[in-house]
Design an enzyme around this catalytic site. Structure first.
Site, mmCIF file in Angstrom:
data_model
loop_
_atom_site.group_PDB
_atom_site.id
_atom_site.type_symbol
_atom_site.label_atom_id
_atom_site.label_comp_id
_atom_site.label_asym_id
_atom_site.label_seq_id
_atom_site.Cartn_x
_atom_site.Cartn_y
_atom_site.Cartn_z
ATOM 1 N N GLU A 195 -1.312 -9.482 3.242
ATOM 2 C CA GLU A 195 -1.134 -10.084 4.563
ATOM 3 C C GLU A 195 -2.457 -10.502 5.203
ATOM 4 O O GLU A 195 -2.497 -11.391 6.043
ATOM 5 C CB GLU A 195 -0.365 -9.121 5.486
ATOM 6 N N HIS B 135 -3.534 -5.338 0.443
ATOM 7 C CA HIS B 135 -2.950 -5.906 1.672
ATOM 8 C C HIS B 135 -2.984 -7.433 1.629
ATOM 9 O O HIS B 135 -3.906 -8.047 2.163
ATOM 10 C CB HIS B 135 -3.708 -5.394 2.891
ATOM 11 N N CYS C 192 0.830 -1.203 0.000
ATOM 12 C CA CYS C 192 0.000 0.000 0.000
ATOM 13 C C CYS C 192 0.870 1.261 0.000
ATOM 14 O O CYS C 192 1.492 1.543 -1.007
ATOM 15 C CB CYS C 192 -0.982 -0.046 1.173
HETATM 16 N N1 GLN Z 1 -2.104 6.584 2.944
HETATM 17 C C1 GLN Z 1 -2.171 5.849 1.744
HETATM 18 C C2 GLN Z 1 -3.526 5.932 1.054
HETATM 19 O O1 GLN Z 1 -4.484 6.312 1.654
HETATM 20 C C3 GLN Z 1 -1.814 4.399 1.973
HETATM 21 C C4 GLN Z 1 -2.816 3.674 2.787
HETATM 22 C C5 GLN Z 1 -2.277 2.367 3.322
HETATM 23 O O2 GLN Z 1 -1.084 2.153 3.323
HETATM 24 N N2 GLN Z 1 -3.157 1.522 3.825
HETATM 25 O O3 GLN Z 1 -3.635 5.591 -0.098
#
Ligand code: GLN
Length: 547
Positions: free
Chosen positions: A521, A519, A380
Site C-alpha cells: 500500500e 506493505h 504483514c
Molecule cells: N507484528 C508483526 C511483526 O512484527 C507484524 C507487523 C506488521 O504487521 N507491520 O512481524
C-alpha cells in the site's frame, strides 16, 4: 539551489496542511519543476515508530527504512517522489542529535541553547539535498503558537534570512468559520493567527483559507488588508469529495500562480494537468461498486490504515469502480460468528498490526475467506495470520501461532509458525537483532527485494519475478513449515533473494488469496495503482458479478 516554501498552520489543527503541501508539490511538477517535500514535527518522540496508531495514525515507511509521519504518504501519492529518511524530522530527533554532539564535545565547551544550537540543527536538516530540486516544500506540524513548535518557527525565520532574497516564502493555512446565525464567514481567527506568526517574525506570503462556504470578494479583500498579503495570495480551500481533486481545485483557486508570483517567476510555465484530469475522471466516472471489509484492530481511527484505504481507492480507479471500504473490528469475532459480519463483502483485507489482541478474530476472517473463496489480501500480520490459519485448520498443527503473542504473555502456548527474526541480510550487510533490543527503529524496515516463483499468480500480477517492496516487521513465517503447507496448497510464491525469508504466500485453488510480508500500500499512487491492489479490486469486481 532550491527555492523554499514553508507551510504552517493556524487557528485549529487538521486543516489539511499535508494535503495542501502535497497538492502544491503536484502543481509545481505539472509546471515542469522538480520538488521534494519535508515534514518537521514538533513532538518529542524521536520518530513516530513507537507511537500507537491511535495517537498518530499510520506510520509511513520510506525505502531507506525510516518510520515517518503519514503526511509523507500524501507527499508520495501526489508527487510520486519517493520520500527519504531525511524528509522527516521531529523535535525528539533534533534534541537527541544536539545532545549526542554535546556529549561528544563537538560544541567546544559552549553552553548549549535552543538558539543557536537547536535552531542550527534544524537549519542543517533543511539544507540536506537542496541542490537536487527546484523547490523544497517544508511543512511544520502542529499550529502556530504551540510551545513545542517554537524552535522550528524560529529556525525557519532565521533560514529565510540566510537564503538569497526572494528564495523563501511562507504559506499559512487557516480556517474561516461560518456563523450560521448571521450567515457570515468570520476572518478574525485568521487575523489573530497571522498576528501570532508575525510576532515571531514571520510574515506569510500566501494564505490558504479553509472554508465550507464560498469566500466573498469583500472578505478576501479584508483578509488581504488586515493580514498584509496580496489579494490574489488569499487562496480558498473548499471541502472536496475526493482528496485527489485537490491539485485541480487548488489550481482553480490560483494557488500555484500565487506561489510563482511570490517568487517572481515570470513568465510562469504553463501547467500540464492531464494526469490529474484523468485521476478525477476515474474517481467520478465509475461503473459499479464493490464492498471490501478491512478486518483490523484500530478501526476507530481510519488514519491508522490510511495508505491501505488510499491504495484500495487507487485499485478502484484502475478498474473504474467505486470501492466502499468498511471497517470491521476483529475482536467482535471473539464471541460472534464472522459469517454474520463478513457475508456480502466482495473481498476481505487483513492489514498489519502488532500484539495479540484481535488476532484470533483475524484468523477467523482468513478462514472464512479461504473456505468461502472470497478474495483475501493479508498484509504483514495479515499474511502471518493467514499462514497460522492454514497451519491450524489445513495442516493440522493445532497450536500454531506466533512467537510475538507468547512473548507478550511469557507463556509457551503456541507452536511458533511465525518466529522472531534474529538475523537477515540488508544489501551486503548482515543485520542482527535480539528479543531484548530497544523497540524504536529495530524492525526489518524499508525496501527489500523478493524473488517470485515463475508462473505464480503474484508473478503474473506484477509482470516480473523480481520486486522491491517496503517492510516493517519483527516476526517472520518459519520456512520449517514450508513443505507441509505447500503440500496442503499454500504456496510460498515470493521469497527473499537468499531464499530464507518468506515474502508472499498464495492459495493455489482459490480465486484470489494472497498474503504479503511487506506493505504494498505504501507504494500505490492514484496515477499508478499498485498491481496487487489493482488485481485485488478486479477480483472483488468478479465476486460482485457472481452474487
Ligand atoms: N507484528 C508483526 C511483526 O512484527 C507484524 C507487523 C506488521 O504487521 N507491520 O512481524
Amino acid at each position: 539551489m532550491a527555492r523554499y516554501i514553508f507551510i504552517t498552520g493556524g487557528v485549529v489543527s487538521s486543516l489539511g496542511k499535508g494535503l495542501a503541501s502535497a497538492a502544491l508539490g503536484a502543481l509545481l511538477q505539472a509546471r515542469g519543476f522538480s520538488v521534494r517535500l519535508r515534514k518537521l514535527d514538533p513532538y518529542l518522540n524521536v520518530d513516530p515508530g513507537t507511537m500507537s496508531p491511535f495517537e498518530h495514525g499510520e506510520v509511513f515507511v520510506t525505502d531507506d527504512g525510516a518510520e515517518t509521519d503519514l503526511d509523507l504518504g500524501h507527499y508520495e501519492r501526489f508527487t510520486g517522489v519517493p520520500a527519504r529518511m531525511t524528509d522527516s524530522v521531529s523535535s525528539g530527533r533534533i534534541y537527541s542529535n544536539v545532545l549526542e554532539k554535546e556529549r561528544r564535545g563537538d560544541y567546544l565547551g559552549k553552553t548549549i541553547q535552543v538558539v543557536p544550537h537547536v535552531t542550527n540543527e534544524i537549519k542543517e536538516f533543511l539544507t540536506i539535498g537542496q541542490d537536487e530540486v527546484d523547490f523544497m516544500l517544508c511543512e511544520i506540524g502542529g499550529t502556530v503558537g504551540d510551545i513545542e513548535g517554537l524552535p522550528f518557527f524560529e529556525a525557519i525565520r532565521q533560514f529565510s534570512h540566510d537564503q538569497p532574497r526572494g528564495w523563501c516564502i511562507f504559506m499559512h493555512l487557516t480556517l474561516l468559520p461560518y456563523l450560521a446565525a448571521s450567515g457570515e464567514l468570520k476572518t478574525k481567527p485568521t487575523q489573530h493567527s497571522v498576528k501570532e506568526l508575525q510576532s515571531i517574525g514571520i510574515a506569510p506570503d500566501i494564505l490558504v483559507c479553509r472554508s465550507e462556504h464560498p469566500i466573498p470578494e469583500k472578505e478576501r479583500e479584508k483578509i488581504a488588508l488586515f493580514c498584509n498579503v496580496h489579494k490574489d495570495a488569499v487562496v480558498a480551500a473548499y471541502d472536496l469529495k475526493s482528496i485527489y481533486e485537490a491539485p485541480l481545485a487548488y489550481h482553480r483557486e490560483g494557488l500555484d500562480q500565487a506561489v510563482l508570483d511570490a517568487f517572481q517567476i515570470s513568465p510562469a510555465p504553463r501547467p500540464d494537468l492531464s494526469v490529474w484530469q484523468d485521476v478525477a475522471d476515474r474517481i467520478y466516472n465509475t461503473d459499479g461498486q464493490v464492498s471490501i471489509a478491512i478486518v483490523g484492530k484500530y478501526v476507530q481511527l481510519e488514519d491508522a490504515y490510511k495508505s491501505i484505504k488510499e491504495a484500495l481507492t487507487h485499485g478502484g480507479m484502475s478498474n473504474r469502480v467505486r470501492v466502499n471500504v468498511e471497517w470491521v473490528d476483529a475482536e467482535v469475532f471473539d464471541t460472534e460468528d464472522p459469517a454474520r459480519h463478513l457475508e456480502g463483502f466482495h473481498a476481505i483485507l487483513v492489514p498489519g498490526g502488532f500484539g495479540e489482541r484481535g488476532t484470533e478474530g483475524k484468523i477467523k476472517a482468513a478462514q472464512f475467506a479461504r473456505e468461502r473463496k472470497i478474495p483475501y489480501m493479508g498484509i504483514c500480520l495479515g499474511m502471518q495470520l493467514a499462514v497460522i490459519e492454514a497451519a491450524r485448520n489445513v495442516a493440522g498443527i493445532a497450536t500454531a501461532g506466533s512467537e510475538e503473542f507468547d512473548q507478550e504473555t511469557g507463556a509457551k502456548r503456541f507452536e511458533p509458525v511465525v518466529y522472531h527474526l534474529k538475523e537477515w541480510v540488508q544489501g551486503s550487510a548482515k543485520v542482527k537483532r535480539k528479543v531484548t533490543d530497544d523497540k524504536g527503529g529495530t524492525m526489518r524496515l524499508g525496501a527489500y527485494n523478493a524473488t517470485l516463483t515463475e508462473g505464480s499468480r503474484v508473478a503474473d500480477i506484477y509482470g516480473t519475478t523480481s520486486i522491491e517492496e517496503r517492510h516493517r516487521h519483527r516476526y517472520e513465517v518459519d520456512t520449517k513449515y514450508r513443505e507441509k503447507l505447500e503440500e496442503c496448497g499454500l504456496h510460498f510464491s515470493g521469497m527473499s533473494p537468499d531464499g530464507r525469508l518468506p515474502e508472499i504466500v498464495e492459495w493455489a485453488d482459490h480465486p484470489w488469496f494472497i498474503g504479503v510480508q511487506f506493505h504494498p500500500e505504501l507504494k500505490s499512487k492514484p496515477f499508478a495503482p499498485h498491481p496487487l491492489f489493482d488485481d485485488f479490486v478486479r477480483a472483488a469486481v468478479e465476486t460482485s458479478r457472481l452474487v
